[in-house]
Design a protein around this motif. Structure first.
Motif, PDB file in Angstrom:
ATOM      1  N   PRO A  55      35.896 -10.860 -30.203  1.00  0.00           N
ATOM      2  CA  PRO A  55      35.790  -9.580 -29.499  1.00  0.00           C
ATOM      3  C   PRO A  55      35.658  -9.774 -27.996  1.00  0.00           C
ATOM      4  CG  PRO A  55      33.703 -10.118 -30.551  1.00  0.00           C
ATOM      5  CD  PRO A  55      34.699 -11.145 -31.041  1.00  0.00           C
ATOM      6  N   VAL A  56      36.212  -8.838 -27.254  1.00  0.00           N
ATOM      7  CA  VAL A  56      36.054  -8.805 -25.809  1.00  0.00           C
ATOM      8  C   VAL A  56      34.866  -7.902 -25.504  1.00  0.00           C
ATOM      9  CG1 VAL A  56      37.129  -8.153 -23.618  1.00  0.00           C
ATOM     10  CG2 VAL A  56      38.526  -9.124 -25.467  1.00  0.00           C
ATOM     11  N   PRO A  57      33.896  -8.382 -24.755  1.00  0.00           N
ATOM     12  CA  PRO A  57      32.727  -7.536 -24.473  1.00  0.00           C
ATOM     13  C   PRO A  57      33.091  -6.320 -23.646  1.00  0.00           C
ATOM     14  CG  PRO A  57      32.626  -9.573 -23.222  1.00  0.00           C
ATOM     15  CD  PRO A  57      33.775  -9.721 -24.155  1.00  0.00           C
ATOM     16  N   PHE A  84      41.667 -13.981 -19.353  1.00  0.00           N
ATOM     17  CA  PHE A  84      40.435 -13.533 -18.704  1.00  0.00           C
ATOM     18  C   PHE A  84      39.570 -12.751 -19.679  1.00  0.00           C
ATOM     19  CE2 PHE A  84      43.257 -14.327 -15.181  1.00  0.00           C
ATOM     20  CZ  PHE A  84      42.440 -14.833 -14.189  1.00  0.00           C
ATOM     21  N   LYS A  85      40.210 -11.858 -20.417  1.00  0.00           N
ATOM     22  CA  LYS A  85      39.455 -11.061 -21.384  1.00  0.00           C
ATOM     23  C   LYS A  85      38.851 -11.954 -22.463  1.00  0.00           C
ATOM     24  CE  LYS A  85      42.523  -7.048 -20.897  1.00  0.00           C
ATOM     25  NZ  LYS A  85      43.408  -6.110 -21.620  1.00  0.00           N
ATOM     26  N   ALA A  86      39.648 -12.884 -22.964  1.00  0.00           N
ATOM     27  CA  ALA A  86      39.171 -13.733 -24.058  1.00  0.00           C
ATOM     28  C   ALA A  86      37.983 -14.583 -23.628  1.00  0.00           C
ATOM     29  CB  ALA A  86      40.308 -14.616 -24.565  1.00  0.00           C
ATOM     30  N   LEU A  87      38.070 -15.202 -22.459  1.00  0.00           N
ATOM     31  CA  LEU A  87      37.001 -16.090 -22.019  1.00  0.00           C
ATOM     32  C   LEU A  87      35.749 -15.337 -21.578  1.00  0.00           C
ATOM     33  CD1 LEU A  87      38.971 -18.877 -20.128  1.00  0.00           C
ATOM     34  CD2 LEU A  87      37.918 -19.004 -22.380  1.00  0.00           C
ATOM     35  N   SER A  88      35.879 -14.043 -21.303  1.00  0.00           N
ATOM     36  CA  SER A  88      34.685 -13.272 -20.942  1.00  0.00           C
ATOM     37  C   SER A  88      33.692 -13.186 -22.092  1.00  0.00           C
ATOM     38  CB  SER A  88      35.075 -11.863 -20.486  1.00  0.00           C
ATOM     39  OG  SER A  88      35.548 -11.073 -21.577  1.00  0.00           O
ATOM     40  N   HIS A  89      34.131 -13.530 -23.287  1.00  0.00           N
ATOM     41  CA  HIS A  89      33.232 -13.595 -24.449  1.00  0.00           C
ATOM     42  C   HIS A  89      32.126 -14.634 -24.237  1.00  0.00           C
ATOM     43  CE1 HIS A  89      32.180 -13.228 -28.715  1.00  0.00           C
ATOM     44  NE2 HIS A  89      32.208 -14.542 -28.803  1.00  0.00           N
ATOM     45  N   ASP A  92      29.585 -18.454 -19.310  1.00  0.00           N
ATOM     46  CA  ASP A  92      29.434 -19.780 -18.706  1.00  0.00           C
ATOM     47  C   ASP A  92      30.727 -20.580 -18.823  1.00  0.00           C
ATOM     48  OD1 ASP A  92      26.838 -19.278 -17.951  1.00  0.00           O
ATOM     49  OD2 ASP A  92      25.930 -20.306 -19.666  1.00  0.00           O
ATOM     50  N   GLU A  93      31.389 -20.461 -19.957  1.00  0.00           N
ATOM     51  CA  GLU A  93      32.641 -21.181 -20.141  1.00  0.00           C
ATOM     52  C   GLU A  93      33.760 -20.556 -19.310  1.00  0.00           C
ATOM     53  OE1 GLU A  93      33.418 -22.148 -24.343  1.00  0.00           O
ATOM     54  OE2 GLU A  93      31.253 -21.948 -24.650  1.00  0.00           O
ATOM     55  N   PHE A  94      33.731 -19.249 -19.137  1.00  0.00           N
ATOM     56  CA  PHE A  94      34.665 -18.565 -18.239  1.00  0.00           C
ATOM     57  C   PHE A  94      34.571 -19.179 -16.849  1.00  0.00           C
ATOM     58  CE2 PHE A  94      36.827 -14.477 -17.084  1.00  0.00           C
ATOM     59  CZ  PHE A  94      36.741 -14.551 -15.706  1.00  0.00           C
ATOM     60  N   ARG A  95      33.349 -19.278 -16.320  1.00  0.00           N
ATOM     61  CA  ARG A  95      33.157 -19.809 -14.970  1.00  0.00           C
ATOM     62  C   ARG A  95      33.617 -21.264 -14.873  1.00  0.00           C
ATOM     63  NH1 ARG A  95      28.074 -17.080 -15.928  1.00  0.00           N
ATOM     64  NH2 ARG A  95      27.964 -15.123 -14.750  1.00  0.00           N
ATOM     65  N   ALA A  96      33.255 -22.062 -15.873  1.00  0.00           N
ATOM     66  CA  ALA A  96      33.622 -23.481 -15.841  1.00  0.00           C
ATOM     67  C   ALA A  96      35.129 -23.658 -15.930  1.00  0.00           C
ATOM     68  CB  ALA A  96      32.923 -24.216 -16.983  1.00  0.00           C
ATOM     69  N   PHE A  97      35.768 -22.889 -16.802  1.00  0.00           N
ATOM     70  CA  PHE A  97      37.214 -22.984 -16.992  1.00  0.00           C
ATOM     71  C   PHE A  97      37.939 -22.690 -15.689  1.00  0.00           C
ATOM     72  CE2 PHE A  97      41.380 -21.260 -17.957  1.00  0.00           C
ATOM     73  CZ  PHE A  97      41.849 -22.034 -19.002  1.00  0.00           C
ATOM     74  N   PHE A  98      37.606 -21.570 -15.054  1.00  0.00           N
ATOM     75  CA  PHE A  98      38.344 -21.183 -13.861  1.00  0.00           C
ATOM     76  C   PHE A  98      37.946 -21.999 -12.639  1.00  0.00           C
ATOM     77  CE2 PHE A  98      39.176 -17.310 -16.414  1.00  0.00           C
ATOM     78  CZ  PHE A  98      40.551 -17.441 -16.449  1.00  0.00           C
ATOM     79  N   MET A 213      43.471 -29.167 -23.338  1.00  0.00           N
ATOM     80  CA  MET A 213      42.285 -28.460 -23.805  1.00  0.00           C
ATOM     81  C   MET A 213      42.550 -26.967 -23.924  1.00  0.00           C
ATOM     82  SD  MET A 213      39.716 -26.282 -22.630  1.00  0.00           S
ATOM     83  CE  MET A 213      39.621 -26.522 -20.859  1.00  0.00           C
ATOM     84  N   ALA A 214      43.138 -26.383 -22.869  1.00  0.00           N
ATOM     85  CA  ALA A 214      43.392 -24.943 -22.861  1.00  0.00           C
ATOM     86  C   ALA A 214      44.322 -24.535 -23.996  1.00  0.00           C
ATOM     87  CB  ALA A 214      43.978 -24.529 -21.513  1.00  0.00           C
ATOM     88  N   ASN A 215      45.344 -25.357 -24.252  1.00  0.00           N
ATOM     89  CA  ASN A 215      46.269 -25.059 -25.350  1.00  0.00           C
ATOM     90  C   ASN A 215      45.552 -24.989 -26.684  1.00  0.00           C
ATOM     91  OD1 ASN A 215      48.840 -27.314 -24.024  1.00  0.00           O
ATOM     92  ND2 ASN A 215      48.388 -25.199 -23.460  1.00  0.00           N
ATOM     93  N   ARG A 216      44.688 -25.952 -26.918  1.00  0.00           N
ATOM     94  CA  ARG A 216      43.982 -25.991 -28.196  1.00  0.00           C
ATOM     95  C   ARG A 216      42.995 -24.843 -28.338  1.00  0.00           C
ATOM     96  NH1 ARG A 216      46.232 -30.513 -26.982  1.00  0.00           N
ATOM     97  NH2 ARG A 216      46.687 -32.118 -28.546  1.00  0.00           N
ATOM     98  N   LEU A 217      42.350 -24.506 -27.232  1.00  0.00           N
ATOM     99  CA  LEU A 217      41.434 -23.376 -27.279  1.00  0.00           C
ATOM    100  C   LEU A 217      42.197 -22.073 -27.507  1.00  0.00           C
ATOM    101  CD1 LEU A 217      38.564 -22.311 -27.021  1.00  0.00           C
ATOM    102  CD2 LEU A 217      38.909 -22.191 -24.533  1.00  0.00           C
ATOM    103  N   ALA A 218      43.306 -21.900 -26.823  1.00  0.00           N
ATOM    104  CA  ALA A 218      44.107 -20.681 -27.003  1.00  0.00           C
ATOM    105  C   ALA A 218      44.582 -20.546 -28.443  1.00  0.00           C
ATOM    106  CB  ALA A 218      45.296 -20.687 -26.044  1.00  0.00           C
ATOM    107  N   ARG A 219      44.963 -21.655 -29.051  1.00  0.00           N
ATOM    108  CA  ARG A 219      45.401 -21.600 -30.455  1.00  0.00           C
ATOM    109  C   ARG A 219      44.232 -21.306 -31.381  1.00  0.00           C
ATOM    110  NH1 ARG A 219      49.171 -26.188 -32.479  1.00  0.00           N
ATOM    111  NH2 ARG A 219      49.439 -24.601 -34.097  1.00  0.00           N
TER     112      ARG A 219
END
Length: 241
Positions: A55-57, A84-89, A92-98, A213-219
């Motif tokens: 879910p997206v918050p 962006f929407k997905a990682l907002s879940h 902390d990981e959103f910030r680290a990723f970007f 990493m991003a590919n695997r997370l997206a999948r």
């Protein structure tokens, strides 16, 4: 104003020059605030397909720095890429990723162009079978390179794509990193023969590794690309249905 905040603001301004699906740097923790615009939420439009498994918050429940960035990206781009929407879940990981994305994609040194970087992502994401990254970064490559077909060729079969010798050497190295091959001095020598130094090799390897990493997370998240990506940079209007 503190030195760390000044550095963060300076980084943010630099990152805002990156077309058009930027992720501004210098993200700082700020108090949560209710936003005034529409909500980002998988429940806001019951007729729309979910963007992924998680879910997206609701926007009012997100940290302010993340809301601010998402609104800025949406204003500049015309839509908000689903990553962006997905990682907002997970803020902390959103910030680290970007933060790392910006470090490797928006750096001002080295010989890799923006189009080069996007082509690396397309090739390695195709090898990792990641539709989101192939489609999204294929769009970015078309925009930066002004070549409407090359990213598609690379996504289908990079070995048959109409690549120059420099691009081919770059993708050979990136794909070796992507496959976790043993990297030898011969790999570096082949790059050097086409004008890439060892710092450029690090850049190529870092992009390939980060997007592995991003590919695997997206999948894992079943992340679905935005429809807008499909027609960007193709030099024609989106088809109507």
């Amino acid at each position: 104003m503190s030195g760390s905040l000044l550095r963060g603001l300076a980084l943010r301004r630099r990152c805002l020059t990156h077309l058009p699906f930027l992720a501004a740097g210098g993200l700082k923790r700020r108090p949560r605030m209710a936003a005034l615009c529409h909500a980002y939420s998988t429940t806001e439009d019951s007729s729309a397909k979910p963007i992924g498994r998680y879910p997206v918050p609701n926007k009012k429940d997100m940290p302010y720095d993340i809301v601010e960035l998402m609104e800025e990206v949406e204003r500049k781009t015309g839509f908000l890429p689903n990553v962006f929407k997905a990682l907002s879940h997970r803020p902390d990981e959103f910030r680290a990723f970007f933060a790392y994305y910006n470090a490797i994609m928006n750096k001002e040194t080295g010989q890799l162009s923006k189009a080069d970087k996007e082509l690396i992502i397309v090739a390695t994401s195709a090898a990792n079978r990641c539709p989101y990254c192939v489609i999204a970064h294929g769009a970015l490559h078309r925009i930066y390179s002004k070549q409407p077909e090359l990213a598609d060729q690379v996504a289908v079969n990079w070995e048959l794509a109409e690549l120059g010798a420099r691009e081919r050497a770059m993708l050979e190295f990136a794909l070796a990193v992507c496959r976790a091959d043993s990297i030898t001095e011969q790999h570096f020598a082949r790059l050097a023969a086409h004008g890439f130094d060892r710092e450029d090799a690090w850049d190529i390897g870092a992009i390939a590794a980060f997007f592995a990493m991003a590919n695997r997370l997206a999948r894992c998240l079943a992340l679905r690309p935005n429809a807008e990506f499909h027609t960007l940079g193709r030099g024609r209007a989106a088809p109507t249905t």
